[in-house]
Design an enzyme around this catalytic site. Structure first.
Site, PDB file in Angstrom:
ATOM      1  CG  ASP A  15       1.262 -11.517   8.031  1.00 41.91           C
ATOM      2  OD1 ASP A  15       1.738 -10.465   8.457  1.00 41.91           O
ATOM      3  OD2 ASP A  15       0.068 -11.861   8.235  1.00 41.91           O
TER       4      ASP A  15
ATOM      5  CG  HIS B  32       7.523  -4.830   7.291  1.00 38.72           C
ATOM      6  ND1 HIS B  32       6.881  -5.732   6.496  1.00 38.72           N
ATOM      7  CD2 HIS B  32       7.527  -3.672   6.624  1.00 38.72           C
ATOM      8  CE1 HIS B  32       6.503  -5.130   5.390  1.00 38.72           C
ATOM      9  NE2 HIS B  32       6.870  -3.875   5.448  1.00 38.72           N
TER      10      HIS B  32
ATOM     11  CB  THR C  27      -6.022  -3.110   3.753  1.00 39.79           C
ATOM     12  OG1 THR C  27      -5.753  -2.081   4.710  1.00 39.79           O
ATOM     13  CG2 THR C  27      -5.241  -2.852   2.478  1.00 39.79           C
TER      14      THR C  27
ATOM     15  CE  LYS D 280      15.729 -13.513   4.674  1.00 39.93           C
ATOM     16  NZ  LYS D 280      15.927 -14.951   4.792  1.00 39.93           N
TER      17      LYS D 280
ATOM     18  CB  SER E 169      13.622 -16.274   2.225  1.00 43.64           C
ATOM     19  OG  SER E 169      13.804 -16.071   3.597  1.00 43.64           O
TER      20      SER E 169
ATOM     21  CG  LEU F 220      11.474 -23.741   0.364  1.00 39.47           C
ATOM     22  CD1 LEU F 220      10.096 -23.940  -0.253  1.00 39.47           C
ATOM     23  CD2 LEU F 220      12.532 -23.707  -0.731  1.00 39.47           C
ATOM     24  CG  ASP F 221      13.037 -21.974   6.769  1.00 42.66           C
ATOM     25  OD1 ASP F 221      12.629 -21.117   5.980  1.00 42.66           O
ATOM     26  OD2 ASP F 221      12.958 -21.849   8.005  1.00 42.66           O
TER      27      ASP F 221
END
Ligand code: GDP
Length: 426
Positions: free
Chosen positions: A12, A40, A237, A17, A413, A333-334
């Site tokens: 995740d 995704h 996993t 993206k 991003s 980051l936003d």
């Protein structure tokens, strides 16, 4: 030219993206491990999609998408996912399926659920997609290769043989309904019809594509810390999440992978059980979860709330190293713009000693996070397209992380949309 795109953390990280962005400039996109157990999230002109099995790249006309031999291949799931894309107006993508991919059988999903039920409170928090039973069978050599669907006699004999064995466990261990081999055979015939037109020797196809100079993207799922060898075993996993496995799961030479873009998240999140040293709880976690990702941090496959934590430099540096990262994409980051101060986990204290190296699980259980507190930038950074235009404190946060990771951050991003990306030179 072969590139891999993989995650450094627990999954995740926002690989969807970045993969979608890079897929646009690629000829071929390959899934090389895992199955339909992770999702995704991709947002594009057709809408918002959560892809589980299909490679990101299915939205472009010029790409070929491959289900590699390393994948846990759920055939009806592929059909469902393709049908739903077409229903949303996406043109039918060009898909190839490896003749050596193994089939995720209906009983793998049942066994996954039965085992979680049996374990009760000690369960793995599996997505119940059948992944662990699938890989167990593959390596126990009782799996079914796609190629076997086309050899009726051998298929029938094997279905009976495997059903006999599975039924002992179903009857005596789980007390659940038994497998009817004739029924199973019928299901496999349906699978054969669903998949026949896509099947080929994808390893040979890729070999030729590499010779022709095509651009190939290997798309990883989950992240380093979920790798069965190098992750938080046993809460991992069942197939390797590392770029190195891309060579095997796609069937290409390891030295062909020239670029390993490793996605690192600006804070931590994890689904399922397992060690998570920088985990936070209560209101602090709720707020980050609510603000996180795109509309909150909830599992793309299960809808479960994700566990939240501060950025973990110890785990991320290790995650990046195990991937063999050549460059890092720092994502979401936003989301951190609301914080006055941002803790970063820079060490683990284990039995009174502080280490910067990620340890084995038994030591990890005892690890306490050592934090360094960085100032927040308290600003909305979505919409910014140039690195130098970011607030200074935000750049300091990025550069602090880059120093910790010891690999250049080439992309930042700052929003869920594909255009919300800031490139930096290596
Ligand atoms: P993957 O499993 O690594 O592909 O991760 P996901 O696709 O599930 O991504 C996690 C979530 O973060 C999704 O809801 C994305 O839309 C979202 N996301 C990705 N990058 C960013 C970003 O830079 N900022 C924000 N706010 N959300 C992002």
């Amino acid at each position: 030219m072969v590139r891999a795109i993989v995650g450094a953390n627990w999954g995740d990280e926002g690989k969807g993206k970045i993969t979608d962005m890079l897929a646009e400039k690629s000829d071929i996109i390959v899934r090389f491990q895992g199955g339909s157990n992770a999702g995704h999230t991709i947002i594009n002109d057709y809408g918002k999609f959560a892809l589980h099995l299909l490679p990101s790249g299915v939205f472009y006309n010029h790409t070929t998408c491959i289900i590699g031999n390393g994948v846990a291949f759920n055939i009806p799931y592929l059909k469902r996912e393709l049908d739903s894309l077409v229903a949303e107006g996406v043109p039918m993508p060009h898909i190839l399926v490896s003749d050596r991919a193994q089939i995720l059988m209906p009983y793998h999903i049942d066994f996954d659920a039965y085992e979680e039920e049996r374990l009760g409170g000690k369960s793995f928090g599996s997505t119940k997609s059948g992944i662990a039973p699938f890989y167990s069978d593959k390596y126990a050599k009782i799996g079914f290769q796609v190629s076997e669907l086309f050899d009726e006699e051998t298929l029938k004999e094997k279905v009976y043989r495997v059903a006999e064995m599975k039924n002992v466990i179903l009857e005596h261990m789980y007390h659940k309904p038994l497998i009817d081999p004739e029924e199973l055979l019928k299901t496999l015939h349906e699978y054969r019809d669903m998949v026949e037109s896509y099947v080929c020797d994808t390893s040979l196809y890729l070999h030729n594509a590499i010779k022709e100079g095509k651009t190939i993207l290997l798309e990883g799922q989950l992240g380093s810390l979920k790798d069965p060898d190098f992750g938080i075993y046993p809460m991992v996993t069942s197939s390797s999440t590392l770029a190195a496995y891309g060579a095997i799961g796609a069937g290409i030479a390891p030295y062909e992978i020239k670029d390993i873009i490793t996605v690192v998240k600006a804070y931590s999140s994890a689904v399922g059980a397992g060690e998570f040293v920088s985990e936070i709880f209560g209101d602090e976690a709720d707020e980050l979860r609510r603000r996180g990702g795109d509309g909150g941090e909830y599992g793309a496959t299960t809808g479960r709330p994700r566990r939240m934590g501060w950025f973990d430099a110890v785990a991320s540096r290790y995650g990046v190293r195990m991937q063999g990262a050549t460059e890092v994409a720092l994502t979401v980051l936003d989301v951190l713009g609301y914080l006055d101060e941002i803790p970063v986990c820079v060490g683990y204290e284990i039995d009174g000693e502080v280490t910067r190296d990620f340890p084995v699980t038994s030591k990890l259980k005892k690890a306490k996070p050592v934090y360094e507190i960085l100032p927040g930038w308290k600003e909305e950074i979505r919409g910014i397209t140039e690195y130098d235009k970011l607030p200074e404190k935000c750049r300091n946060y990025i550069e602090f992380i880059e120093k910790e990771l010891e690999v250049p951050i080439t992309m930042v991003s700052n929003g869920p949309k594909r255009s919300e990306i800031i490139y930096r030179n290596k």
